[in-house]
Design a protein around this motif. Sequence first.
Motif, PDB file in Angstrom:
ATOM      1  N   SER A 108       1.208  -1.078  -0.067  1.00 57.04           N
ATOM      2  CA  SER A 108       0.079   0.078   0.193  1.00 57.04           C
ATOM      3  C   SER A 108       0.783   1.142   0.165  1.00 57.04           C
ATOM      4  CB  SER A 108      -0.761   0.117   1.465  1.00 57.04           C
ATOM      5  OG  SER A 108      -2.127   1.164   1.145  1.00 57.04           O
ATOM      6  N   ALA A 109       1.597   0.690   1.092  1.00 56.32           N
ATOM      7  CA  ALA A 109       2.260   2.484   0.666  1.00 56.32           C
ATOM      8  C   ALA A 109       3.715   2.530  -0.504  1.00 56.32           C
ATOM      9  CB  ALA A 109       3.675   2.246   2.077  1.00 56.32           C
ATOM     10  N   LYS A 110       3.925   1.677  -1.530  1.00 55.02           N
ATOM     11  CA  LYS A 110       4.591   1.804  -2.248  1.00 55.02           C
ATOM     12  C   LYS A 110       3.900   2.338  -3.691  1.00 55.02           C
ATOM     13  CE  LYS A 110       8.647  -1.406  -0.719  1.00 55.02           C
ATOM     14  NZ  LYS A 110       9.588  -0.857  -1.239  1.00 55.02           N
ATOM     15  N   ASN A 111       2.021   1.872  -3.544  1.00 56.00           N
ATOM     16  CA  ASN A 111       1.783   2.321  -4.544  1.00 56.00           C
ATOM     17  C   ASN A 111       0.616   3.047  -4.139  1.00 56.00           C
ATOM     18  OD1 ASN A 111       2.336  -0.142  -6.522  1.00 56.00           O
ATOM     19  ND2 ASN A 111       2.221  -1.645  -4.688  1.00 56.00           N
ATOM     20  N   LYS A 112       0.767   3.806  -3.325  1.00 56.53           N
ATOM     21  CA  LYS A 112      -0.466   5.313  -2.653  1.00 56.53           C
ATOM     22  C   LYS A 112      -0.303   6.065  -3.577  1.00 56.53           C
ATOM     23  CE  LYS A 112       2.756   7.486   0.379  1.00 56.53           C
ATOM     24  NZ  LYS A 112       2.803   7.672   2.129  1.00 56.53           N
ATOM     25  N   ARG A 113       0.692   6.437  -4.386  1.00 54.86           N
ATOM     26  CA  ARG A 113       0.712   7.671  -5.525  1.00 54.86           C
ATOM     27  C   ARG A 113      -0.426   6.679  -6.795  1.00 54.86           C
ATOM     28  NH1 ARG A 113       5.910  11.173  -5.184  1.00 54.86           N
ATOM     29  NH2 ARG A 113       5.537  11.319  -2.681  1.00 54.86           N
ATOM     30  N   SER A 114      -0.207   5.547  -7.180  1.00 58.45           N
ATOM     31  CA  SER A 114      -0.812   4.160  -8.084  1.00 58.45           C
ATOM     32  C   SER A 114      -2.615   4.494  -7.931  1.00 58.45           C
ATOM     33  CB  SER A 114       0.153   3.306  -8.282  1.00 58.45           C
ATOM     34  OG  SER A 114       1.144   3.036  -7.870  1.00 58.45           O
ATOM     35  N   SER A 115      -2.999   4.478  -9.124  1.00 60.25           N
ATOM     36  CA  SER A 115      -4.706   4.405  -8.940  1.00 60.25           C
ATOM     37  C   SER A 115      -4.643   2.424  -9.078  1.00 60.25           C
ATOM     38  CB  SER A 115      -5.022   5.028 -10.869  1.00 60.25           C
ATOM     39  OG  SER A 115      -4.451   4.189 -11.494  1.00 60.25           O
ATOM     40  N   MET A 116      -3.999   2.175  -9.150  1.00 61.02           N
ATOM     41  CA  MET A 116      -3.988   0.801  -8.710  1.00 61.02           C
ATOM     42  C   MET A 116      -2.778   0.148  -8.541  1.00 61.02           C
ATOM     43  SD  MET A 116      -5.658  -2.707 -10.945  1.00 61.02           S
ATOM     44  CE  MET A 116      -6.735  -2.096 -11.829  1.00 61.02           C
ATOM     45  N   ALA A 117      -3.162  -0.886  -7.246  1.00 63.76           N
ATOM     46  CA  ALA A 117      -1.943  -1.428  -6.320  1.00 63.76           C
ATOM     47  C   ALA A 117      -1.954  -2.529  -6.947  1.00 63.76           C
ATOM     48  CB  ALA A 117      -2.176  -1.518  -5.445  1.00 63.76           C
ATOM     49  N   ARG A 118      -0.042  -3.242  -7.045  1.00 64.36           N
ATOM     50  CA  ARG A 118       0.244  -4.477  -7.113  1.00 64.36           C
ATOM     51  C   ARG A 118      -0.622  -5.746  -6.937  1.00 64.36           C
ATOM     52  NH1 ARG A 118       6.568  -5.487  -7.196  1.00 64.36           N
ATOM     53  NH2 ARG A 118       5.243  -7.421  -7.929  1.00 64.36           N
ATOM     54  N   PRO A 119      -0.951  -6.688  -8.052  1.00 64.80           N
ATOM     55  CA  PRO A 119      -1.432  -7.540  -6.674  1.00 64.80           C
ATOM     56  C   PRO A 119      -0.914  -8.421  -5.571  1.00 64.80           C
ATOM     57  CG  PRO A 119      -2.291  -7.797  -9.390  1.00 64.80           C
ATOM     58  CD  PRO A 119      -0.658  -6.156  -9.273  1.00 64.80           C
ATOM     59  N   GLN A 120      -1.557  -8.730  -4.522  1.00 64.74           N
ATOM     60  CA  GLN A 120      -0.825  -8.618  -3.084  1.00 64.74           C
ATOM     61  C   GLN A 120      -0.580 -10.380  -3.767  1.00 64.74           C
ATOM     62  OE1 GLN A 120      -2.542  -8.655   0.677  1.00 64.74           O
ATOM     63  NE2 GLN A 120      -1.281 -10.139   1.487  1.00 64.74           N
ATOM     64  N   LYS A 121       1.019 -10.930  -3.610  1.00 65.75           N
ATOM     65  CA  LYS A 121       1.801 -12.213  -3.532  1.00 65.75           C
ATOM     66  C   LYS A 121       0.818 -13.166  -2.302  1.00 65.75           C
ATOM     67  CE  LYS A 121       5.580 -10.966  -6.894  1.00 65.75           C
ATOM     68  NZ  LYS A 121       6.724 -11.300  -7.240  1.00 65.75           N
ATOM     69  N   LEU A 122       0.522 -14.490  -2.747  1.00 61.29           N
ATOM     70  CA  LEU A 122       0.597 -15.383  -1.752  1.00 61.29           C
ATOM     71  C   LEU A 122       2.178 -15.853  -1.444  1.00 61.29           C
ATOM     72  CD1 LEU A 122      -1.804 -16.668  -0.167  1.00 61.29           C
ATOM     73  CD2 LEU A 122      -1.496 -18.312  -1.604  1.00 61.29           C
ATOM     74  N   ILE A 123       2.164 -16.084  -0.076  1.00 61.20           N
ATOM     75  CA  ILE A 123       3.356 -16.276   0.378  1.00 61.20           C
ATOM     76  C   ILE A 123       3.634 -17.416   0.842  1.00 61.20           C
ATOM     77  CG2 ILE A 123       5.017 -16.144   1.901  1.00 61.20           C
ATOM     78  CD1 ILE A 123       5.744 -14.696  -0.441  1.00 61.20           C
ATOM     79  N   ASP A 124       3.951 -19.173   0.862  1.00 58.87           N
ATOM     80  CA  ASP A 124       3.881 -19.850   1.494  1.00 58.87           C
ATOM     81  C   ASP A 124       4.710 -20.504   2.155  1.00 58.87           C
ATOM     82  OD1 ASP A 124       0.962 -20.926   2.008  1.00 58.87           O
ATOM     83  OD2 ASP A 124       1.000 -21.274  -0.790  1.00 58.87           O
ATOM     84  N   TYR A 125       5.863 -20.926   3.288  1.00 60.69           N
ATOM     85  CA  TYR A 125       5.914 -21.426   3.655  1.00 60.69           C
ATOM     86  C   TYR A 125       6.255 -23.044   3.663  1.00 60.69           C
ATOM     87  CZ  TYR A 125       7.621 -16.821   6.277  1.00 60.69           C
ATOM     88  OH  TYR A 125       8.139 -15.859   6.175  1.00 60.69           O
ATOM     89  N   ILE A 126       6.463 -23.211   2.813  1.00 61.10           N
ATOM     90  CA  ILE A 126       7.138 -25.300   3.194  1.00 61.10           C
ATOM     91  C   ILE A 126       7.968 -25.636   3.790  1.00 61.10           C
ATOM     92  CG2 ILE A 126       7.324 -26.837   1.581  1.00 61.10           C
ATOM     93  CD1 ILE A 126       4.943 -24.935   1.108  1.00 61.10           C
ATOM     94  N   ILE A 127       7.798 -26.894   4.538  1.00 62.38           N
ATOM     95  CA  ILE A 127       8.427 -26.995   5.952  1.00 62.38           C
ATOM     96  C   ILE A 127       8.870 -28.228   6.140  1.00 62.38           C
ATOM     97  CG2 ILE A 127       8.375 -24.734   7.483  1.00 62.38           C
ATOM     98  CD1 ILE A 127       5.683 -27.252   8.789  1.00 62.38           C
TER      99      ILE A 127
END
Length: 265
Positions: free
Chosen positions: A88-107
Motif C-alpha cells: 500500500s505504501a509503495k503504491n499509494k500514488r498509483s491508481s491501482m496497487a500491484r496484486p498481492q502475492k500469496l506467500i507460503d512456507y514449505i517446511i
Amino acid sequence: MINIKQAKTEITALLAHPLNLFEGVEGINARDVHRLLKVGRDYSTWIKARIKQAGFIENQDFVIVENLSSPVLLSKSDEELSSPVLASAKNKRSSMARPQKLIDYIITLDTAKHLCLMEKNEIGRAIRQHFIEAEKQLKQVVPKVYRNTLAKTQARLEAIDHNREMTDAIQAYYQRQGKALKPHHFSINHELVDSLVLGENVRQWKAKHGILGRVRDSFNVNQMTLLKLLLKTNASLINLDMPYQERKAQLQKLSQRYLSEQLAA
C-alpha cells in the motif's frame, strides 16, 4: 468447540503423508499446520515468530514459495513486497496497487513436528502427549530403545520451552535498550549454545558431518540436557542485561563443568 481428538488425528495424518513439493524434497505447507493447530494469531505473524524463536534456517528447514500450484522461490525482497502494508505504501500514488502475492512456507517434516510441539494450546499439548505415548509403545517391543527414545523426546520438549524463554528474553532485552531487533540477534545465540554443546563451531561441525538440517535433531540425551541448561542460563543472563561476550564466557564455563562431570561419572 475444538474437537481435540479430531484435530490430533488430522495433524498426525498430515505428518504421515507429506507432499513432494519442491526439488524432490518432501514438505508440508505451514498454513496447514497453522490451521489444524487452531492458532489464534494470523498465519503470517505466527510463522515468522516461530521461525525466529526456533532458529529455523531458510533452505534447510523451510523454503518460501509464491504458491503451491507453481512453486517459485522468492527472495527476501519479494516477501516484503507481499506485505499488504508495504504494498500500500509503495503504491499509494498509483491508481491501482500491484496484486498481492500469496506467500507460503514449505517446511520439512521435522520442522512441522517442532511447530506442533511449540504450540501451548490444547491441541499442541495433545500432540506433545501423542509423541510421548507413541514412544511408550516401544516398551513392549524394545525396552532399551524405548527408554532412550522417551528420554530424548522429553528432553527435546523441555528444550523447546527453554528456547522460547531465551528468544523472549532477547526480544525484551532489545526493547529495553531501545534498539532495533534483527534476525541475527537470535541466530548468534542459537549458534552459541549449539557450539558449546558440540564442543566446536556448529557450522564447521555440520560441514564436517554433512548435516544440512537442524543440528539439534542429532543431539543425544546428554547433549539435549546440556542444551536445556545453556538455554535456561542464557535467558537468565540476558534478563540481567549482561552483554554477549560476558554471557558467552559464563556459558563456556558452565558447559566445560557439565562435560567434565559427565566424563567423571
